[in-house]
Design an enzyme around this catalytic site. Structure first.
Site, PDB file in Angstrom:
ATOM      1  N   CYS A  97      47.892  33.698  34.405  1.00  0.00           N
ATOM      2  CA  CYS A  97      48.701  34.278  33.330  1.00  0.00           C
ATOM      3  C   CYS A  97      49.016  33.265  32.234  1.00  0.00           C
ATOM      4  O   CYS A  97      48.919  33.591  31.039  1.00  0.00           O
ATOM      5  CB  CYS A  97      49.994  34.863  33.903  1.00  0.00           C
ATOM      6  N   HIS A 135      56.204  34.411  29.554  1.00  0.00           N
ATOM      7  CA  HIS A 135      55.971  32.972  29.635  1.00  0.00           C
ATOM      8  C   HIS A 135      56.006  32.385  28.226  1.00  0.00           C
ATOM      9  O   HIS A 135      55.418  32.944  27.290  1.00  0.00           O
ATOM     10  CB  HIS A 135      54.601  32.676  30.254  1.00  0.00           C
TER      11      HIS A 135
END
Length: 338
Positions: free
Chosen positions: A131, A238
């Site tokens: 990710c 993130h």
């Protein structure tokens, strides 16, 4: 238009359910969906695409009679190692979200905005990158093409959902003072510089993934890459501070121009009005958001930037579904033109 049969493996998990959400939005040309999970979840019901689907136990006997074309996997590395080859031997293209196949030289590691051409050499397994790598690649690939990257320094600030439901619960329950069950320390009110296991060189496996995957996706082993990955008390999204050194000279304005024309990138960089990417505003979005773009004057041609994306969407489910879309568009479902 030809229609396909698609399986979702790990359909009851956090990313699996996000697969279903993204598939509903993007409306691929699909005739039948089959939702697979462990024996523990088999028989449960999921409402999806206007139908109630019964979850199927993941077993070879339940695969062979369904004429599946594409299988989206998010059931963990061990499950993928066991079952991806089973699907593949039955002529089913696996798009896998785990770490099981990313380092395999015979398996493409794909971010569609960056290296869709690598899909062409798949052998019925395509790997979805980590990710934290995915969002960086959407930004770095156009910059690498324009200015050739010499060195990358990543500092990541990664949401608890990247550790699954247990990580999410550690933050939620930690607010009430409950001890952690997933992380080694409380995550509420804390930052933990430890994602995945530590390696002998002092780096974590997460940091090592970013180094390896950056070079594989950009197809350039000469790039110097280093990373520090930190878990932070954020549910989704993130955030990454990325320092880049280029071979070719560039200005901030040139970098912004390249990124403004890059697929999947949204620039949020209006400092006078406090506009910059944040995890809260990136949540549930498919794009990668970039801001705080500025010169690094410590090197001849350097740039600092800040990049944010929803780790469960673009960092997992959306990227995998985009791979499926590109495979269908190219007619490469069976590993050859069909």
């Amino acid at each position: 238009m030809k229609k396909y049969n698609v399986a979702v493996v790990g359909a009851t998990g956090m990313v699996g359910r996000k697969f279903l959400e993204v598939l509903t939005e993007r409306q691929l040309p699909v005739e039948n969906y089959y939702l697979f999970a462990s024996a523990k979840s088999a028989g449960s019901k999921i409402d999806f695409m206007g139908k109630t689907h019964e979850v199927i136990e993941l077993a070879e006997k339940n695969i062979i009679d369904k004429k599946i074309d594409i299988a989206l996997f998010s059931a963990g590395g061990d499950v993928s190692k066991e079952f991806a080859p089973i699907f593949a031997k039955h002529g089913i293209l696996v798009i896998d979200n785990s770490n099981a196949w990313r380092r395999d030289k015979d398996v493409p590691l794909v971010v569609p905005e960056c290296n869709a051409e690598d899909i062409a050499w798949h052998k019925n397994i395509i790997a979805n990158p980590n990710c934290s790598t995915i969002q960086a690649m959407v930004v770095l690939k156009p910059l690498h093409k324009a200015f050739k990257i010499k060195r990358v320094i990543y500092s990541t600030y990664q949401a608890v959902s990247g550790a699954g439901v247990k990580g999410f619960d550690d933050l939620k329950n930690g607010i009430n003072g409950e001890p952690p069950k997933k992380f080694p320390y409380p995550i509420f009110g804390n930052c933990i510089p430890h994602i995945d296991v530590f390696l002998d060189n002092g780096y974590t496996k997460e940091e090592d993934k970013m180094v390896f995957e950056t070079k594989k996706i950009l197809n350039d082993q000469s790039i110097k890459v280093t990373a520090t990955c930190v878990r932070v008390p954020v549910y989704f999204g993130h955030s990454e501070s990325i320092n880049l050194e280029f071979e070719k000279p560039c200005t901030v304005e040139q970098v912004k121009e390249v990124l403004a024309n890059a697929q999947g990138v949204v620039i949020q960089d209006d400092l006078q009005n406090n506009v910059y990417p944040m995890a809260l505003t990136a949540e549930n979005k498919n794009e990668v958001f970039v801001g705080r773009i500025r010169k690094d004057d410590t090197v001849e041609s350097g740039i600092n930037l800040w990049c944010v994306a929803d780790n469960i969407r673009k960092g997992a489910a959306t990227n995998a579904v985009q791979i499926a879309e590109k495979v269908i568009e190219l007619g490469l479902v069976k590993g050859k033109l069909n």
